[in-house]
Design a protein around this motif. Sequence first.
Motif, short mmCIF file in Angstrom:
data_model
loop_
_atom_site.label_atom_id
_atom_site.label_comp_id
_atom_site.label_asym_id
_atom_site.label_seq_id
_atom_site.Cartn_x
_atom_site.Cartn_y
_atom_site.Cartn_z
N LEU A 90 -20.22 16.75 2.50
CA LEU A 90 -19.43 17.94 2.23
C LEU A 90 -20.35 19.01 1.68
CD1 LEU A 90 -16.76 19.52 1.78
CD2 LEU A 90 -16.56 18.34 -0.43
N ALA A 91 -20.53 20.08 2.42
CA ALA A 91 -21.43 21.16 2.00
C ALA A 91 -20.63 22.18 1.21
CB ALA A 91 -22.07 21.82 3.23
N GLY A 92 -20.77 22.17 -0.09
CA GLY A 92 -20.05 23.09 -0.93
C GLY A 92 -18.68 22.56 -1.30
N ASP A 93 -17.70 23.48 -1.43
CA ASP A 93 -16.36 23.10 -1.85
C ASP A 93 -15.52 22.65 -0.66
OD1 ASP A 93 -17.16 23.84 -4.35
OD2 ASP A 93 -16.22 25.83 -4.27
N GLY A 94 -14.50 21.86 -0.93
CA GLY A 94 -13.64 21.39 0.14
C GLY A 94 -12.60 20.42 -0.37
N THR A 95 -11.72 19.99 0.54
CA THR A 95 -10.61 19.11 0.20
C THR A 95 -10.48 18.02 1.25
OG1 THR A 95 -9.41 20.92 -0.87
CG2 THR A 95 -8.14 18.98 -0.25
N LEU A 96 -10.21 16.81 0.80
CA LEU A 96 -9.94 15.67 1.67
C LEU A 96 -8.57 15.12 1.31
CD1 LEU A 96 -10.59 13.38 3.67
CD2 LEU A 96 -11.83 12.23 1.82
N THR A 97 -7.70 14.99 2.31
CA THR A 97 -6.36 14.44 2.11
C THR A 97 -6.16 13.26 3.05
OG1 THR A 97 -5.53 16.65 1.57
CG2 THR A 97 -3.89 14.96 2.10
N VAL A 98 -5.51 12.21 2.55
CA VAL A 98 -5.30 11.02 3.37
C VAL A 98 -4.04 10.31 2.91
CG1 VAL A 98 -6.59 9.46 1.88
CG2 VAL A 98 -6.49 9.00 4.33
N SER A 99 -3.44 9.56 3.81
CA SER A 99 -2.30 8.72 3.48
C SER A 99 -2.73 7.26 3.53
CB SER A 99 -1.15 8.95 4.48
OG SER A 99 -0.09 8.03 4.22
N VAL A 100 -2.44 6.51 2.47
CA VAL A 100 -2.73 5.07 2.43
C VAL A 100 -1.40 4.34 2.62
CG1 VAL A 100 -3.76 3.17 1.15
CG2 VAL A 100 -4.63 5.48 0.82
N SER A 101 -1.29 3.62 3.73
CA SER A 101 -0.01 2.98 4.06
C SER A 101 -0.01 1.48 3.86
CB SER A 101 0.37 3.29 5.51
OG SER A 101 -0.65 2.83 6.40
N SER A 102 -1.19 0.89 3.52
CA SER A 102 -1.23 -0.55 3.35
C SER A 102 -2.46 -0.94 2.55
CB SER A 102 -1.24 -1.25 4.72
OG SER A 102 -1.41 -2.65 4.57
N LEU A 103 -2.30 -1.92 1.69
CA LEU A 103 -3.42 -2.54 0.99
C LEU A 103 -3.11 -4.02 0.85
CD1 LEU A 103 -6.10 -2.40 -0.54
CD2 LEU A 103 -4.83 -1.84 -2.61
N THR A 104 -3.86 -4.85 1.55
CA THR A 104 -3.67 -6.30 1.52
C THR A 104 -4.98 -6.97 1.16
OG1 THR A 104 -4.16 -6.49 3.89
CG2 THR A 104 -1.85 -6.20 3.28
N GLY A 105 -4.91 -8.26 0.89
CA GLY A 105 -6.11 -8.97 0.49
C GLY A 105 -6.17 -10.38 1.02
N GLU A 106 -7.35 -10.95 0.95
CA GLU A 106 -7.58 -12.31 1.40
C GLU A 106 -8.61 -12.95 0.50
OE1 GLU A 106 -9.72 -14.43 5.18
OE2 GLU A 106 -8.27 -12.84 5.62
N GLY A 107 -8.39 -14.23 0.15
CA GLY A 107 -9.31 -14.94 -0.70
C GLY A 107 -9.57 -16.35 -0.22
N GLU A 108 -10.37 -17.06 -0.98
CA GLU A 108 -10.69 -18.44 -0.62
C GLU A 108 -9.48 -19.34 -0.79
OE1 GLU A 108 -14.04 -19.51 -3.00
OE2 GLU A 108 -15.46 -18.87 -1.47
N GLY A 109 -9.46 -20.44 -0.08
CA GLY A 109 -8.37 -21.39 -0.18
C GLY A 109 -7.43 -21.24 0.98
N GLU A 110 -6.31 -21.95 0.92
CA GLU A 110 -5.35 -21.94 2.00
C GLU A 110 -3.96 -21.65 1.46
OE1 GLU A 110 -5.48 -25.54 4.14
OE2 GLU A 110 -7.59 -25.36 4.71
N GLY A 111 -3.21 -20.93 2.28
CA GLY A 111 -1.80 -20.72 1.96
C GLY A 111 -1.59 -19.59 0.98
N ASP A 112 -0.33 -19.39 0.65
CA ASP A 112 0.07 -18.31 -0.26
C ASP A 112 0.22 -18.87 -1.67
OD1 ASP A 112 1.56 -15.38 0.35
OD2 ASP A 112 2.01 -16.31 -1.57
N ASP A 113 -0.22 -18.13 -2.65
CA ASP A 113 -0.23 -18.66 -4.01
C ASP A 113 0.99 -18.28 -4.83
OD1 ASP A 113 -2.40 -16.39 -5.85
OD2 ASP A 113 -0.69 -16.00 -4.59
N GLY A 114 1.91 -17.55 -4.26
CA GLY A 114 3.13 -17.26 -5.02
C GLY A 114 3.07 -15.98 -5.78
N GLY A 115 3.33 -16.06 -7.08
CA GLY A 115 3.56 -14.87 -7.88
C GLY A 115 2.34 -14.05 -8.13
N ALA A 116 2.55 -12.97 -8.88
CA ALA A 116 1.48 -12.05 -9.20
C ALA A 116 1.60 -11.66 -10.65
CB ALA A 116 1.55 -10.81 -8.32
N GLY A 117 0.49 -11.25 -11.22
CA GLY A 117 0.53 -10.82 -12.62
C GLY A 117 -0.82 -10.33 -13.04
#
Length: 536
Positions: A90-117
């Motif tokens: 970005l050369a000088g001043d400017g604006t960036l706008t975006v829509s975030v429609s999803s945020l998911t994750g993946e980790g080690e192990g198998e299956g779904d771990d249930g709750g969150a906290g």
Amino acid sequence: MTTTLDRAAHRSTRPARGGFGRLLHAEWTKFRTVRGWVLTTIGSALVICLVGLLATAAVHERGGDAPGALPVGPGGEAVNDSFTFVHQPLAGDGTLTVSVSSLTGEGEGEGDDGGAGEGEASARGGEGGKGGRSVLAPWAKAGIIVKDSLEQGSSYASVMVTGAHGVRMQYDFTHDTAGLPGEVSPESPRLLRLRRSGDVITGYQSVDGDHWTEVGTARLPGLSRTPQVGLFVTSPSVAEPTGTGTGFSPAVATGTFDTVSLEGGWSAGTWLTGQVGRDAGTSGSYTRSTSSEAVASGGDFTLTGAGDIAPVVGGPAASGVRTVENFLVGAFAGLIMLVVVAASYITAEYRRGLIAVTLAAGPGRSRVLVAKALVMGSVAFAAGLASAAVTVPFGGSRSSANGFPVLTVPTATELRVVVGTGLVLATTSVLALALGTVLRRSAVAITVVVVGMVLPYLLATAAVLPEGASDWLLKVTPAAGFALQQSVERYDQVVSVYSPATGYHPLAPWEGFAVLCAYTALAFGAAVALLRRRDG
């Protein structure tokens, strides 16, 4: 020692009632003419240095798992700076706008771990990959960022959605401002905007694209004229309870961006895709085949990444890394030696029957004790300050030479640790002096200080007590004063194991020191009262 002490006491009567200055000089003369006290004080400083340097003697066998030097942020603190980045200048001043429609994750192990906290996995999103599970770290991040350069540790400002903490604006690693709460989804996206004006970056949020609210503002002094600006995704490890405490499982996050809009001094060039820093960051060694990628479809982007953009506070990111406190483990031995000197400084006069001579020569009984406290406190402070000033830098350079990186902290923090070592030793010595006056027995006074100061700290940090009990000990006992030596801070936006067993005090540095000072003031007040009523 007895003859020397008798001679010193005799000389201390010469100033008669010539004022506090002469009394102070007489007490200093008394201290320095007792060779055992002087040698023990010098020995305490040497012990602090020697024990601290012995702790750095190990040599790391450099190999594939050898820890690397951590990048340093604008404030001088060690940082994680690892994320997938789609960007252009970005050369000088400017604006960036975006829509975030999803945020998911993946980790080690198998299956779904249930709750969150808090500090746990937030399990949602799509099916986990082969050998993985759907799990989203609470502080996984997807958003837009203005970054001074692609170099790790360079200045930045960003606005983002997170796994469990809503919209946030963060900049230069340690600054964090909350925005709208809630998770994102295709039905409930978050629109984000960053506007640059000189070295001022302002972050905005919206749920409909029509009504915008400001999240926060960051000033980045010296920001490049052409910083890199774009979309990013990263994910720290997921903290999860285990049978022995809290464990960390590597994880990645995937964010979906659409409606990307550019205004101002953009190059109108091609979006560049890359990885800032290492994939691991705080995410260990999770080997998902797509652990860092960016896929463009029309004007939409899907980014997957791992790591973090945050200060290092311990945990997986600091494995094999030493902290400033590691070089000051000898302070406990030095403190006990000074406590012995401080208690003997007054109890020797009771034992030899010289207290009446000292009080008769002084301009006031309370002033005699104040003079002794000033002499003992100054001597202990000098010993602690000198030893810490030598051990901290020398231990750091030796650790680095032996293959162990040192967790960098701001200069002001390192100065506080060094000076704080002297203050803790000085205040504890005055506490021992006061207790010696009250109890009139060296062994008893020394035992009380060790039981009240050293023992609670050892019990709390050795992980032999429940975490709640350890926190309690370091809040209500004189051991709280050791908080002044803590160099690594706690940040709400960084998940780690914040407990005495991992080096974190429940009280802030100066709050903990205030607890030690309160105990010392109470003991000193009692000593003055008893000295006026009982002795001489």
